[in-house]
Write a protein that holds these residues in place. Sequence first.
Motif, PDB file in Angstrom:
ATOM      1  N   ALA A 198      41.636  47.054  40.438  1.00 29.00           N
ATOM      2  CA  ALA A 198      41.779  45.512  40.951  1.00 29.00           C
ATOM      3  C   ALA A 198      40.874  44.959  39.028  1.00 29.00           C
ATOM      4  N   VAL A 199      41.314  43.992  39.194  1.00 34.56           N
ATOM      5  CA  VAL A 199      40.727  42.937  38.042  1.00 34.56           C
ATOM      6  C   VAL A 199      40.225  41.797  38.401  1.00 34.56           C
ATOM      7  N   THR A 200      39.139  41.646  38.309  1.00 37.23           N
ATOM      8  CA  THR A 200      38.653  40.188  38.580  1.00 37.23           C
ATOM      9  C   THR A 200      37.955  39.164  38.048  1.00 37.23           C
ATOM     10  N   LEU A 201      37.824  37.839  38.086  1.00 41.46           N
ATOM     11  CA  LEU A 201      37.536  37.308  37.061  1.00 41.46           C
ATOM     12  C   LEU A 201      35.729  37.263  36.432  1.00 41.46           C
ATOM     13  N   ALA A 202      34.623  38.109  36.557  1.00 40.69           N
ATOM     14  CA  ALA A 202      33.548  38.469  36.296  1.00 40.69           C
ATOM     15  C   ALA A 202      34.419  39.303  35.092  1.00 40.69           C
ATOM     16  N   ARG A 203      34.859  40.560  35.654  1.00 43.56           N
ATOM     17  CA  ARG A 203      35.251  41.062  34.498  1.00 43.56           C
ATOM     18  C   ARG A 203      36.138  40.551  32.943  1.00 43.56           C
ATOM     19  N   VAL A 204      37.127  40.146  33.446  1.00 47.16           N
ATOM     20  CA  VAL A 204      37.434  38.773  32.554  1.00 47.16           C
ATOM     21  C   VAL A 204      36.850  38.353  31.489  1.00 47.16           C
ATOM     22  N   GLU A 205      36.212  38.058  32.467  1.00 50.57           N
ATOM     23  CA  GLU A 205      35.198  37.434  31.794  1.00 50.57           C
ATOM     24  C   GLU A 205      34.262  38.498  30.568  1.00 50.57           C
ATOM     25  N   GLU A 206      33.997  39.229  30.928  1.00 53.06           N
ATOM     26  CA  GLU A 206      32.848  40.723  30.451  1.00 53.06           C
ATOM     27  C   GLU A 206      33.965  40.993  29.149  1.00 53.06           C
ATOM     28  N   TRP A 207      35.658  41.470  29.394  1.00 56.57           N
ATOM     29  CA  TRP A 207      36.331  41.554  28.264  1.00 56.57           C
ATOM     30  C   TRP A 207      36.376  40.408  27.655  1.00 56.57           C
ATOM     31  N   ARG A 208      36.738  39.262  27.890  1.00 56.31           N
ATOM     32  CA  ARG A 208      36.597  38.266  26.733  1.00 56.31           C
ATOM     33  C   ARG A 208      35.623  37.731  25.829  1.00 56.31           C
ATOM     34  N   ASN A 209      34.428  37.967  26.485  1.00 56.56           N
ATOM     35  CA  ASN A 209      33.082  37.434  25.450  1.00 56.56           C
ATOM     36  C   ASN A 209      33.176  38.713  24.565  1.00 56.56           C
ATOM     37  N   GLU A 210      33.725  40.043  24.733  1.00 62.77           N
ATOM     38  CA  GLU A 210      33.457  40.632  24.331  1.00 62.77           C
ATOM     39  C   GLU A 210      34.502  41.361  23.000  1.00 62.77           C
ATOM     40  N   LEU A 211      35.575  40.594  23.403  1.00 67.11           N
ATOM     41  CA  LEU A 211      36.989  40.880  22.841  1.00 67.11           C
ATOM     42  C   LEU A 211      36.735  39.268  21.359  1.00 67.11           C
ATOM     43  N   VAL A 212      35.986  38.508  21.426  1.00 71.84           N
ATOM     44  CA  VAL A 212      34.996  37.407  20.401  1.00 71.84           C
ATOM     45  C   VAL A 212      34.130  37.418  20.256  1.00 71.84           C
ATOM     46  N   SER A 213      33.391  38.687  21.132  1.00 66.16           N
ATOM     47  CA  SER A 213      31.745  38.811  19.511  1.00 66.16           C
ATOM     48  C   SER A 213      31.855  39.548  19.186  1.00 66.16           C
ATOM     49  N   ASN A 214      33.026  40.847  19.865  1.00 66.11           N
ATOM     50  CA  ASN A 214      33.030  42.065  18.548  1.00 66.11           C
ATOM     51  C   ASN A 214      33.990  42.771  18.718  1.00 66.11           C
ATOM     52  N   PRO A 215      35.559  41.918  18.046  1.00 67.86           N
ATOM     53  CA  PRO A 215      37.050  42.179  18.479  1.00 67.86           C
ATOM     54  C   PRO A 215      36.370  44.109  17.963  1.00 67.86           C
ATOM     55  N   SER A 216      37.457  45.178  18.532  1.00 65.54           N
ATOM     56  CA  SER A 216      37.567  46.178  18.293  1.00 65.54           C
ATOM     57  C   SER A 216      38.625  46.317  18.867  1.00 65.54           C
ATOM     58  N   PRO A 217      39.575  47.920  17.790  1.00 65.78           N
ATOM     59  CA  PRO A 217      40.629  48.510  18.652  1.00 65.78           C
ATOM     60  C   PRO A 217      40.495  48.668  20.501  1.00 65.78           C
TER      61      PRO A 217
ATOM     62  N   SER B 137      38.763  47.440  22.517  1.00 65.30           N
ATOM     63  CA  SER B 137      39.106  46.058  22.912  1.00 65.30           C
ATOM     64  C   SER B 137      40.532  44.864  22.503  1.00 65.30           C
ATOM     65  N   ILE B 138      40.933  44.700  22.005  1.00 64.46           N
ATOM     66  CA  ILE B 138      42.309  44.221  21.625  1.00 64.46           C
ATOM     67  C   ILE B 138      43.562  45.149  22.424  1.00 64.46           C
ATOM     68  N   THR B 139      42.940  46.465  23.323  1.00 63.24           N
ATOM     69  CA  THR B 139      44.068  47.220  23.337  1.00 63.24           C
ATOM     70  C   THR B 139      43.943  46.825  24.932  1.00 63.24           C
ATOM     71  N   ARG B 140      42.246  47.505  25.564  1.00 62.53           N
ATOM     72  CA  ARG B 140      42.243  46.045  26.293  1.00 62.53           C
ATOM     73  C   ARG B 140      42.936  45.565  26.810  1.00 62.53           C
ATOM     74  N   ALA B 141      42.984  44.198  26.257  1.00 54.34           N
ATOM     75  CA  ALA B 141      43.116  42.571  26.427  1.00 54.34           C
ATOM     76  C   ALA B 141      44.945  43.138  26.262  1.00 54.34           C
ATOM     77  N   VAL B 142      46.100  43.612  25.511  1.00 59.01           N
ATOM     78  CA  VAL B 142      46.849  43.740  25.401  1.00 59.01           C
ATOM     79  C   VAL B 142      47.273  44.375  26.881  1.00 59.01           C
ATOM     80  N   ASP B 143      46.693  44.992  27.322  1.00 51.15           N
ATOM     81  CA  ASP B 143      47.001  46.300  28.430  1.00 51.15           C
ATOM     82  C   ASP B 143      46.963  45.287  30.085  1.00 51.15           C
TER      83      ASP B 143
END
Length: 718
Positions: free
Chosen positions: A143-162, A164-170
Motif C-alpha cells: 500500500a502506498v501512502t502520501l509520505a512514501r510518495v513524497e519521499e519517492w518524488r524527492n528521490e526522483l527529482v534530486s537523484n534521478p536513476s533507472p 526511481s524512474i521505474t518506480r514512478a512508472v509502476d
Amino acid sequence: MAEPQDSDGSLEDDLNQSLDSDADDSQNDEDDSNDVDIDESGEDDINGDGSSNDDGDSDEGDDWVNEAEHMKSLKNLQKTDPDFYKYLEENDKKLLQFHESDEDDEDDEGSVTHELPNKLEVDSEESDFEAEGEEKPSRSSNAVTLARVEEWRNELVSNPSPKSITRAVDLFHAALDRVTGEENSAFRIDGSAVFNAVIEMCVMDMQSSLVEFLKLTPSSVKNPDKSKKWVKVRGALHTYFTDLFKLMTGVASDHILSVMLKHLHSMCSFVACFPKISKTALKSLTKLWSTGEETVRVLSFLCILRLTTQQKGTLLNTALKLLYIAYIRGSKFVSMNSLPQINFMKQTLVDIYKLDPALSYQHAFLYIRQLAIHLRNAVTIHKKESFQTVYNWQYVHSLKLWVDLLSSAPDSSELQQLLYPVVQIILGCIKLIPTSQYIPLRFHCIQMLIKLGRETNTFIPVLPLIIESLTIVDLNKHHKKASMKPFDFTFVLRVSKTAMTENGFTDAVVEYVFQLLMECAAAHSHSIAFPDLIVPAIIQLKTFVKNCKVPKYNSKLKQILSKLNENYTFVNNARNQLSLTMNETSKINVFESDLKARGTPLSKYWEQLNKSQNLKRAKQATNNEKIANDGMYLPKLTKRPAASNAKKPVADGPVELFPSDESDFEFPDIEDENQPKKIKKTEKRTKNVKTKQVSRVAEDIDIPDQDDIVEELDINAI
C-alpha cells in the motif's frame, strides 16, 4: 499418445501437429496424476470406493517379500562387488541388518522413523481456498501512502536513476489499475489523495528527471534515443506512454485532460522514439482535435504538430490522412456553434499541409480528383443521389480547405499546379443546378473564387457570375409573407420553398450581391485593366436599375454603380498619365503597386464596409440571440385581471398599458377597455349612438401599418 493426423507435408504443419499431440499427452498425464481422491481423514483412497487396505496379514506378507528380496540382493552384491560390500560392513551395518525387527530399530540410538502426516497436501487449484482459521496474505506491505510518495518524488527529482524512474512508472500503472479496477501492479493506490499525488509526480517531474538522467542538452533533447543511457529507461517509458494514453481515453474532465495534454506536449520527443505508440498517439489526438472542447482542441493540435515535425518521414503521411478524414466527418452539419470549430480544424489542417508541400501535393491531388469524379457523375447521371454527393456541406468544406491551402501558399510551385482544377470544380458546382433554391451555395462558391483570385493574384471571371444571380431571382415578384428576421446564408446551402415566398429572401439576395460585387471589384480596383474589366458589369447593372420596380433595390444597385464609376474615373485618369506599351510588365507592376499602396476609392470604401459588417456579425452572434430568447427589451401585452362586480369610475386621460418604473416608451391615448362593451349595449337602443361612439374611438387610436412596423423594427439598434 494420440496419432497425428494427415498433413499436407509442410514442415510447419508437422511441427504444429506434433506440438498439439504432445500437449494432449501431457494433459492426459496431468489428469491421471490428479485422480487421487482425498477423504476427510486425509488418507489415500486406493480402491476408489472409499475403502483402504487395513488388513495386517497383507502388510506382513509384503514386508516378508521385501525382506527376502533385499537379502538376496545383498548376497549377490557380496559376490559381484566384494569391495563395496566390505565398505558397507564398515560404515553402514544397519543396511545389512535388514532382517532385524522394527522394535530393535526403535531401541537403537539415533534411529529415525518416518511417519505419515495427518493430511496430505495436493497441488491443485483447490489450494487457493483457505482453510478455516487461516487468513489470506495481506497486501498492506504494498500500500502506498502520501509520505512514501513524497519521499519517492524527492528521490526522483534530486537523484534521478533507472530505479526511481521505474518506480514512478509502476506507481502510475498502479494508479491506472485503480481506475480500471485491475490489480496487476506491485503497488496499491488507496484514496484520491494518493492517486492525485502519484499523477502529479509523473506529470510535473517525469520530463525534467528524464532530461537530467539522460544528460540531454537543448540541441539533443529532440533525439533522446541517441543518449547512452537510453536503453536503461526505454522499457519503462514504453509502459508509461501506453498507460498514459489509456488514462487519457478514460478522462471525462476537460481540465484534467488539458493537464495531461500539456504533459504529453513536453514528452513528445520521447514519444517519437516509439513508432507504434506514436501512431496510437496520433489517433487519440486526432479524435480530441476534432471533437474536444476548445482548449483541448488547441493542445491536441500542438501535440500533433510537435510529433509530426520531429518525425516527418514516418508520421506526417499518417497524420495528414487522419486529420483530413476527421475534418470531413466533423463538417457534415453547420450551425452557429459548430462553424467556429470547423474553421479551426480547417486552419490548423492547412498549417499541417504546409509543412511538406511535396507530400501535400500528393494528398491534395488525390482528394481533389475524388471531388472531380463526384461532380462528373452528377453532371452525367442526373439523379438525386448524384446531386446530393456534390450539394452538401462536406463537399463545400473540402473545397474551402483546398482554397485556403492554395491561398496561403502562393509561392509553392507544387501546390499552385492544383489551382486550375480547383477553379474548374467550383465553376462546375455553380452551374450544376442554377436555380434560386440553391443560390446560397452559389454565393459560397463565389466567395471561394474571389479569395483564390485575390490571394494568388490570378484573374478569375467572377463578376458575370455575381450579376447573373440577379437574373435567377425575380426582384419584382410580390411576396406573400413578411419576414421579421433577416435571412443569413452563412449556415445554409439550400432555401426552402416556403422561405422563398418571404420578402426577406430577395432582400438577402440583393445584399449579398452588393457585398460580393464590392469585394470582387475592390480586389481588382488597383489593376491597370480595371476600367476595361468593369464596363460589362456597369452596363448590366444599369439595365437592372431600369427594370427593377422596388425602390430600395434600386437604391442599392445605384450605390454600386456610383462606387464603380468613381473608381473607374480614378484608375483611368492615373492610367492616362502613363506612356508605356503592353509588353512593359515591370512598369505595369510598379504602377499597380503604387495604386495599391495609396489606396483606391473602392478599396477604402470596402475596408470600411467590411469592418462594419464584421461588427454586425459579432453583435448578432452575441446579443441578438439572447434578446430573442429573453425578450428583455420587447414589450408584451398582458391581460388585465377580471373585473369585480363593483362599479369603478372611469379614469379620465390616458391609460398606462405597460406599468413599469423603467419604461421610457410613450403610447397614444386610448379609451378604457370597458368602453367598447358599453357601446355594444347601446347598440340595441339606437344606431346613431353606436356610430358616434365607434368613430370617436377610431379617431383616438392611431394604429400604424404592419409594413411600417417591420421596416422600423431594428433589433441591431437595441
